[in-house]
Design a protein around this motif. Structure first.
Motif, PDB file in Angstrom:
ATOM      1  N   ALA A 132      31.361 -60.206 -64.232  1.00  0.00           N
ATOM      2  CA  ALA A 132      31.801 -59.009 -64.939  1.00  0.00           C
ATOM      3  C   ALA A 132      31.556 -57.790 -64.073  1.00  0.00           C
ATOM      4  O   ALA A 132      30.664 -57.011 -64.290  1.00  0.00           O
ATOM      5  CB  ALA A 132      31.043 -58.882 -66.256  1.00  0.00           C
ATOM      6  N   GLU A 167      36.183 -55.981 -64.749  1.00  0.00           N
ATOM      7  CA  GLU A 167      36.983 -57.130 -64.348  1.00  0.00           C
ATOM      8  C   GLU A 167      36.408 -58.373 -65.031  1.00  0.00           C
ATOM      9  O   GLU A 167      35.197 -58.591 -65.009  1.00  0.00           O
ATOM     10  CB  GLU A 167      36.933 -57.279 -62.827  1.00  0.00           C
ATOM     11  CG  GLU A 167      37.931 -58.267 -62.287  1.00  0.00           C
ATOM     12  CD  GLU A 167      37.978 -58.246 -60.768  1.00  0.00           C
ATOM     13  OE1 GLU A 167      37.547 -57.238 -60.171  1.00  0.00           O
ATOM     14  OE2 GLU A 167      38.420 -59.238 -60.189  1.00  0.00           O
ATOM     15  N   THR A 168      37.275 -59.181 -65.615  1.00  0.00           N
ATOM     16  CA  THR A 168      36.813 -60.293 -66.450  1.00  0.00           C
ATOM     17  C   THR A 168      37.045 -61.661 -65.803  1.00  0.00           C
ATOM     18  O   THR A 168      36.916 -62.682 -66.474  1.00  0.00           O
ATOM     19  CB  THR A 168      37.532 -60.268 -67.807  1.00  0.00           C
ATOM     20  OG1 THR A 168      38.927 -60.498 -67.574  1.00  0.00           O
ATOM     21  CG2 THR A 168      37.350 -58.937 -68.505  1.00  0.00           C
ATOM     22  N   TYR A 184      35.773 -65.436 -66.950  1.00  0.00           N
ATOM     23  CA  TYR A 184      35.386 -65.545 -68.355  1.00  0.00           C
ATOM     24  C   TYR A 184      36.584 -66.021 -69.184  1.00  0.00           C
ATOM     25  O   TYR A 184      37.742 -65.763 -68.833  1.00  0.00           O
ATOM     26  CB  TYR A 184      34.884 -64.201 -68.885  1.00  0.00           C
ATOM     27  CG  TYR A 184      33.569 -63.809 -68.263  1.00  0.00           C
ATOM     28  CD1 TYR A 184      32.370 -64.314 -68.757  1.00  0.00           C
ATOM     29  CD2 TYR A 184      33.525 -62.965 -67.166  1.00  0.00           C
ATOM     30  CE1 TYR A 184      31.165 -63.987 -68.170  1.00  0.00           C
ATOM     31  CE2 TYR A 184      32.323 -62.621 -66.576  1.00  0.00           C
ATOM     32  CZ  TYR A 184      31.147 -63.138 -67.086  1.00  0.00           C
ATOM     33  OH  TYR A 184      29.959 -62.816 -66.494  1.00  0.00           O
ATOM     34  N   ALA A 213      36.270 -62.840 -74.829  1.00  0.00           N
ATOM     35  CA  ALA A 213      35.555 -61.565 -74.833  1.00  0.00           C
ATOM     36  C   ALA A 213      35.660 -60.936 -76.212  1.00  0.00           C
ATOM     37  O   ALA A 213      36.635 -61.149 -76.934  1.00  0.00           O
ATOM     38  CB  ALA A 213      36.123 -60.620 -73.782  1.00  0.00           C
ATOM     39  N   LEU A 257      43.111 -62.207 -73.117  1.00  0.00           N
ATOM     40  CA  LEU A 257      42.099 -61.575 -72.267  1.00  0.00           C
ATOM     41  C   LEU A 257      42.719 -61.213 -70.925  1.00  0.00           C
ATOM     42  O   LEU A 257      43.108 -62.085 -70.152  1.00  0.00           O
ATOM     43  CB  LEU A 257      40.919 -62.536 -72.048  1.00  0.00           C
ATOM     44  CG  LEU A 257      39.811 -62.026 -71.125  1.00  0.00           C
ATOM     45  CD1 LEU A 257      39.140 -60.786 -71.699  1.00  0.00           C
ATOM     46  CD2 LEU A 257      38.775 -63.120 -70.883  1.00  0.00           C
ATOM     47  N   THR A 260      42.758 -59.357 -67.006  1.00  0.00           N
ATOM     48  CA  THR A 260      41.832 -59.349 -65.872  1.00  0.00           C
ATOM     49  C   THR A 260      41.025 -58.053 -65.825  1.00  0.00           C
ATOM     50  O   THR A 260      39.840 -58.060 -65.508  1.00  0.00           O
ATOM     51  CB  THR A 260      42.611 -59.516 -64.552  1.00  0.00           C
ATOM     52  OG1 THR A 260      43.367 -60.712 -64.632  1.00  0.00           O
ATOM     53  CG2 THR A 260      41.668 -59.592 -63.366  1.00  0.00           C
ATOM     54  N   LEU A 277      31.066 -54.770 -74.418  1.00  0.00           N
ATOM     55  CA  LEU A 277      31.936 -55.892 -74.079  1.00  0.00           C
ATOM     56  C   LEU A 277      31.071 -57.134 -73.925  1.00  0.00           C
ATOM     57  O   LEU A 277      30.182 -57.176 -73.065  1.00  0.00           O
ATOM     58  CB  LEU A 277      32.672 -55.575 -72.774  1.00  0.00           C
ATOM     59  CG  LEU A 277      33.719 -56.555 -72.272  1.00  0.00           C
ATOM     60  CD1 LEU A 277      34.837 -56.725 -73.291  1.00  0.00           C
ATOM     61  CD2 LEU A 277      34.306 -56.064 -70.955  1.00  0.00           C
ATOM     62  N   LEU A 284      31.090 -60.957 -72.965  1.00  0.00           N
ATOM     63  CA  LEU A 284      31.924 -61.894 -72.199  1.00  0.00           C
ATOM     64  C   LEU A 284      31.297 -63.280 -72.225  1.00  0.00           C
ATOM     65  O   LEU A 284      30.103 -63.433 -71.964  1.00  0.00           O
ATOM     66  CB  LEU A 284      32.048 -61.411 -70.752  1.00  0.00           C
ATOM     67  CG  LEU A 284      32.835 -60.109 -70.562  1.00  0.00           C
ATOM     68  CD1 LEU A 284      32.466 -59.465 -69.240  1.00  0.00           C
ATOM     69  CD2 LEU A 284      34.329 -60.369 -70.629  1.00  0.00           C
TER      70      LEU A 284
END
Lengths: 151, 123
Positions: free
Chosen positions: A13, B32-33, B36, B39, B95, B97, B119, B121
């Motif tokens: 993250a 930036e996810t 994952y 979320a 979800l 990016t 957030l 995740l």
């Protein structure tokens, strides 16, 4: 500003900053978003000293002010040769918008001497302001060559 | 990859003059996810006066952002947005990016907002 992970490692993250040039090593986050308001009897508000820029390392600063709201006050960028003062105005912002000022150690109206800070100067009425400030330092500015030159 | 809880935005108050259209979260602070699968965005917004808090996402840097959720003034203490990479999902629930916030403000009146975004995740 680094990602603030409250729980877990959050290894994936990440903030997306690494890929963007907007916040490089030569940008100083002079003031994060700040919203203030005051009564008509309020005096000036001066930036806490921990946020002042010790500006002697650079000769020029491009000051970028993003102002969402301003009423009955002005945002002043000021400079002083010592921590104690005297502080002199180097730039003034009084309208909403994205505004720029160039501060130079070499003279002119927007001259800075050493320390740089901001101050909100209210009028004698209820006031309010919402702004953030970024400073982009430079070692020097290229001077335009106005004279004859070799070819 | 471990689960994570990230502050998409610490508690923030903003105020805008008439004619100021809003503000977008700065690029270095977008989250930036990658890696994952799901979320949850938790929005606390005690004040959204003459403005909408938009959470939006994009899959490619430089690409177009699409709205994931738009929060307006309400009595609820918090609002939640669920996002997942796995179907079934609607357009607003996938979800992306990159996630960021934006304030979409009225142009014809002063506006003021106070909000924070968390957030969560999950890998």
């Amino acid at each position: 500003m680094a990602t603030r992970v409250l729980q877990g490692t959050g290894a994936g993250a990440t903030r997306s900053g690494s890929g963007f040039p907007a916040e490089g090593a030569d940008m100083i986050r002079f003031q994060e978003w700040l919203e203030m308001s005051g009564a008509s009897t309020t005096g000036e508000v001066v930036q806490p000293s921990r946020g002042w820029i010790p500006g002697a390392e650079y000769s020029t600063y491009l000051m970028k002010a993003e102002i969402l709201y301003v009423s009955n006050c002005t945002l002043v960028i000021e400079s002083s040769p010592t921590v104690e003062g005297p502080w002199q105005s180097a730039a003034t912002f009084g309208v909403p918008g994205t505004l720029m000022a160039v501060l130079s150690s070499e003279g002119g109206l927007s001259r800075f001497s050493h320390y740089i800070r901001w101050r909100v100067d209210p009028a004698a009425a209820e006031w309010g302001i919402c702004f953030q400030l970024k400073a982009f330092p430079s070692k020097g500015m290229a001077e335009p060559n106005m004279g004859p030159r070799r070819v | 990859m471990a689960d994570a809880v990230v502050e998409l935005q610490e508690l923030l108050s903003l105020r805008g003059a008439t004619g100021v259209a809003g503000v977008i979260q700065e690029m270095p602070l977008w989250v930036e996810t990658t890696g994952y699968t799901t979320a949850v965005v938790r929005s606390e917004h005690p004040m959204l006066g003459n403005a909408t808090l938009v959470v939006e996402g994009c899959d490619v840097q430089g690409g177009a952002f699409t709205t994931l959720a738009a929060f307006t003034q309400s009595a609820a203490a918090a609002s939640y947005l669920y996002l997942s990479v796995s179907a079934p999902y609607g357009t607003a629930e996938r979800l992306p990016t990159l996630i960021r916030w934006r304030i979409d403000a009225s142009l014809v009146a002063e506006w003021n907002v106070t909000f924070r975004l968390m957030l969560v995740l999950k890998a």
